[in-house]
Design a protein around this motif. Structure first.
Motif, PDB file in Angstrom:
ATOM      1  N   ASP A  52     -56.051 -48.770 -52.143  1.00 15.40           N
ATOM      2  CA  ASP A  52     -56.756 -47.611 -51.618  1.00 15.40           C
ATOM      3  C   ASP A  52     -57.515 -48.031 -50.358  1.00 15.40           C
ATOM      4  N   ALA A  53     -57.147 -47.414 -49.249  1.00 10.66           N
ATOM      5  CA  ALA A  53     -57.687 -47.817 -47.956  1.00 10.66           C
ATOM      6  C   ALA A  53     -59.209 -47.735 -47.905  1.00 10.66           C
ATOM      7  N   ILE A  54     -59.778 -46.635 -48.356  1.00 11.31           N
ATOM      8  CA  ILE A  54     -61.227 -46.474 -48.205  1.00 11.31           C
ATOM      9  C   ILE A  54     -61.977 -47.479 -49.080  1.00 11.31           C
ATOM     10  N   MET A  55     -61.408 -47.852 -50.212  1.00 16.45           N
ATOM     11  CA  MET A  55     -62.075 -48.835 -51.074  1.00 16.45           C
ATOM     12  C   MET A  55     -62.036 -50.229 -50.465  1.00 16.45           C
ATOM     13  N   LEU A  56     -60.931 -50.551 -49.828  1.00 17.47           N
ATOM     14  CA  LEU A  56     -60.864 -51.847 -49.143  1.00 17.47           C
ATOM     15  C   LEU A  56     -61.948 -51.926 -48.071  1.00 17.47           C
ATOM     16  N   ILE A  57     -62.156 -50.831 -47.366  1.00 17.61           N
ATOM     17  CA  ILE A  57     -63.193 -50.809 -46.335  1.00 17.61           C
ATOM     18  C   ILE A  57     -64.571 -50.925 -46.985  1.00 17.61           C
ATOM     19  N   ALA A  58     -64.780 -50.213 -48.074  1.00 17.31           N
ATOM     20  CA  ALA A  58     -66.075 -50.238 -48.761  1.00 17.31           C
ATOM     21  C   ALA A  58     -66.398 -51.625 -49.302  1.00 17.31           C
ATOM     22  N   ILE A  59     -65.391 -52.314 -49.811  1.00 12.46           N
ATOM     23  CA  ILE A  59     -65.607 -53.689 -50.281  1.00 12.46           C
ATOM     24  C   ILE A  59     -66.018 -54.565 -49.103  1.00 12.46           C
ATOM     25  N   GLY A  60     -65.359 -54.377 -47.972  1.00 16.17           N
ATOM     26  CA  GLY A  60     -65.726 -55.122 -46.770  1.00 16.17           C
ATOM     27  C   GLY A  60     -67.182 -54.906 -46.401  1.00 16.17           C
ATOM     28  N   GLN A  61     -67.663 -53.686 -46.577  1.00 18.30           N
ATOM     29  CA  GLN A  61     -69.048 -53.356 -46.250  1.00 18.30           C
ATOM     30  C   GLN A  61     -70.031 -54.083 -47.163  1.00 18.30           C
ATOM     31  N   THR A  62     -69.756 -54.077 -48.440  1.00 13.74           N
ATOM     32  CA  THR A  62     -70.698 -54.718 -49.363  1.00 13.74           C
ATOM     33  C   THR A  62     -70.683 -56.238 -49.210  1.00 13.74           C
ATOM     34  N   VAL A  63     -69.510 -56.812 -48.959  1.00 16.73           N
ATOM     35  CA  VAL A  63     -69.456 -58.261 -48.697  1.00 16.73           C
ATOM     36  C   VAL A  63     -70.215 -58.579 -47.405  1.00 16.73           C
ATOM     37  N   ALA A  64     -70.093 -57.727 -46.397  1.00 15.36           N
ATOM     38  CA  ALA A  64     -70.790 -57.938 -45.123  1.00 15.36           C
ATOM     39  C   ALA A  64     -72.301 -57.959 -45.312  1.00 15.36           C
ATOM     40  N   THR A  65     -72.806 -57.078 -46.169  1.00 18.18           N
ATOM     41  CA  THR A  65     -74.248 -57.015 -46.419  1.00 18.18           C
ATOM     42  C   THR A  65     -74.722 -58.278 -47.132  1.00 18.18           C
ATOM     43  N   LYS A  66     -73.967 -58.712 -48.122  1.00 16.63           N
ATOM     44  CA  LYS A  66     -74.324 -59.948 -48.829  1.00 16.63           C
ATOM     45  C   LYS A  66     -74.250 -61.149 -47.880  1.00 16.63           C
ATOM     46  N   PHE A  67     -73.211 -61.186 -47.072  1.00 10.67           N
ATOM     47  CA  PHE A  67     -73.030 -62.309 -46.147  1.00 10.67           C
ATOM     48  C   PHE A  67     -74.178 -62.366 -45.141  1.00 10.67           C
ATOM     49  N   ALA A  68     -74.674 -61.227 -44.715  1.00 12.45           N
ATOM     50  CA  ALA A  68     -75.808 -61.196 -43.780  1.00 12.45           C
ATOM     51  C   ALA A  68     -77.000 -61.942 -44.365  1.00 12.45           C
ATOM     52  N   THR A  69     -77.254 -61.735 -45.649  1.00 11.71           N
ATOM     53  CA  THR A  69     -78.364 -62.417 -46.322  1.00 11.71           C
ATOM     54  C   THR A  69     -78.114 -63.910 -46.418  1.00 11.71           C
ATOM     55  N   ILE A  70     -76.904 -64.272 -46.801  1.00 12.43           N
ATOM     56  CA  ILE A  70     -76.552 -65.690 -46.952  1.00 12.43           C
ATOM     57  C   ILE A  70     -76.608 -66.396 -45.590  1.00 12.43           C
ATOM     58  N   ALA A  71     -76.119 -65.739 -44.560  1.00 11.94           N
ATOM     59  CA  ALA A  71     -76.128 -66.329 -43.208  1.00 11.94           C
ATOM     60  C   ALA A  71     -77.565 -66.570 -42.749  1.00 11.94           C
ATOM     61  N   ALA A  72     -78.445 -65.611 -42.986  1.00 10.43           N
ATOM     62  CA  ALA A  72     -79.860 -65.790 -42.614  1.00 10.43           C
ATOM     63  C   ALA A  72     -80.463 -66.950 -43.402  1.00 10.43           C
ATOM     64  N   ALA A  73     -80.130 -67.036 -44.680  1.00 17.26           N
ATOM     65  CA  ALA A  73     -80.650 -68.115 -45.524  1.00 17.26           C
ATOM     66  C   ALA A  73     -80.269 -69.484 -44.965  1.00 17.26           C
ATOM     67  N   ASN A  74     -79.098 -69.562 -44.371  1.00 13.71           N
ATOM     68  CA  ASN A  74     -78.579 -70.819 -43.840  1.00 13.71           C
ATOM     69  C   ASN A  74     -78.844 -70.971 -42.343  1.00 13.71           C
ATOM     70  N   HIS A  75     -79.777 -70.211 -41.819  1.00 10.05           N
ATOM     71  CA  HIS A  75     -80.048 -70.228 -40.374  1.00 10.05           C
ATOM     72  C   HIS A  75     -78.741 -70.132 -39.588  1.00 10.05           C
ATOM     73  N   TYR A  76     -77.810 -69.356 -40.130  1.00 12.52           N
ATOM     74  CA  TYR A  76     -76.534 -69.067 -39.466  1.00 12.52           C
ATOM     75  C   TYR A  76     -75.704 -70.328 -39.201  1.00 12.52           C
ATOM     76  N   TRP A  77     -75.970 -71.384 -39.928  1.00 16.82           N
ATOM     77  CA  TRP A  77     -75.218 -72.647 -39.767  1.00 16.82           C
ATOM     78  C   TRP A  77     -75.192 -73.095 -38.301  1.00 16.82           C
ATOM     79  N   ARG A  78     -76.266 -72.816 -37.610  1.00 15.63           N
ATOM     80  CA  ARG A  78     -76.328 -73.199 -36.176  1.00 15.63           C
ATOM     81  C   ARG A  78     -76.366 -74.707 -36.023  1.00 15.63           C
TER      82      ARG A  78
END
Lengths: 78, 78, 78, 78, 78, 78
Positions: A52-78
């Motif tokens: 289902d196309a819209i669900m694949l997009i929605a999953i991408g959105q929720t993973v993106a939100t979680k990843f934003a938190t993880i990336a900040a936690a890791n100072h973006y691996w700079r």
């Protein structure tokens, strides 16, 4: 509360962005597991997502939100 | 975990905003690939996206969320 | 990757909030262009957006997310 | 680009949270105006919003996202 | 502009997280009030929300976004 | 206002990411409780969530947003 582990290593810190993204996916799946603990039903729902196309997009959105938190936690691996 | 590479160069750092945005699009596509690994089915779903107004908007939203993280990682290329 | 330019001036920096908001709208449109490169089909979909209440709201949401990133990049034009 | 002003005073700075929230609502309405410039059609769509539960919630979401940016710009009026 | 007060005390600062969350809920309700000023119609729509699973989730999302802003304003009550 | 406690310990601070994630889930459930205080109806709606793919994803999204706030409050448990 639920007995399901929600953060696999109980840490948001990962060595690399790749591992950070894997953690984001795992955490997304674990939240679904808390809401629907039955493995067989989750498997059925996974088949729904994957075709289902819209669900694949929605999953991408929720993973993106979680990843934003993880990336900040890791100072973006700079 | 999945064998699919989730962060192409295993880094969120890019030389320019343009490359940052390309990375956001790639990461959005790779999450879809993890959920639906079958290339042929993904191609069918892409045809669905491209002709559906709400899906085009939803894709824009998920890319925007990823790009926000990448832009922060790069200090906004200031 | 796509030949479409994703960030018009390859910079998130703008002189004013007004220009920042215009950039957010342009970037939202360019993501749609990447997913649906056919100009005629995009025009048809634009007619759909403009007459559908929930889509107008959804477009507002995606522009808001992009603008948040641009505003942070510009230290909010303080 | 569109001739519609997108940021009323071309500034994200407001004296109070109340004014910040008013600005968030105005900016949300101006994005809708860019996508649907016809006043009469917008009025029809407003009637749709006002009587549909999910749309009222969705409008709240987009205003919340805009307000987050404005609040950060104003150092949260601390 | 609307005569409805959008931020009850014209401040995002609260003594505790609990009060911060109450403020997030109030602000979410006030945005709905601006879009649908008729009390009776809002009451009808509230009945719709309360019995619809996806709307309950959507309300949670918009309150979460508002709370994020309020929490940042209060330095997370650390 | 509602008599329901919205933030269990009236604090966003937790010892670990795991507890932070549990708090995010609790806060998500408490917002639903405010909107639908009837326990029996909530139970019916929970059955709806657990068997509907898009709702499972949407719940993941709202928990992710809450967790982002909690993680920032805790300096990401670094």
């Amino acid at each position: 509360m639920d007995a399901i582990t929600l953060v696999p290593t109980n840490s948001l810190l990962t060595a690399t962005p790749e591992e950070g993204r894997q953690l984001a996916i795992k955490m997304a799946r674990l939240i679904i597991k808390v809401t629907q603990p039955d493995e067989q039903k989750r498997q059925q729902l996974r088949d729904v997502y994957a075709h289902d196309a819209i669900m694949l997009i929605a999953i991408g959105q929720t993973v993106a939100t979680k990843f934003a938190t993880i990336a900040a936690a890791n100072h973006y691996w700079r």
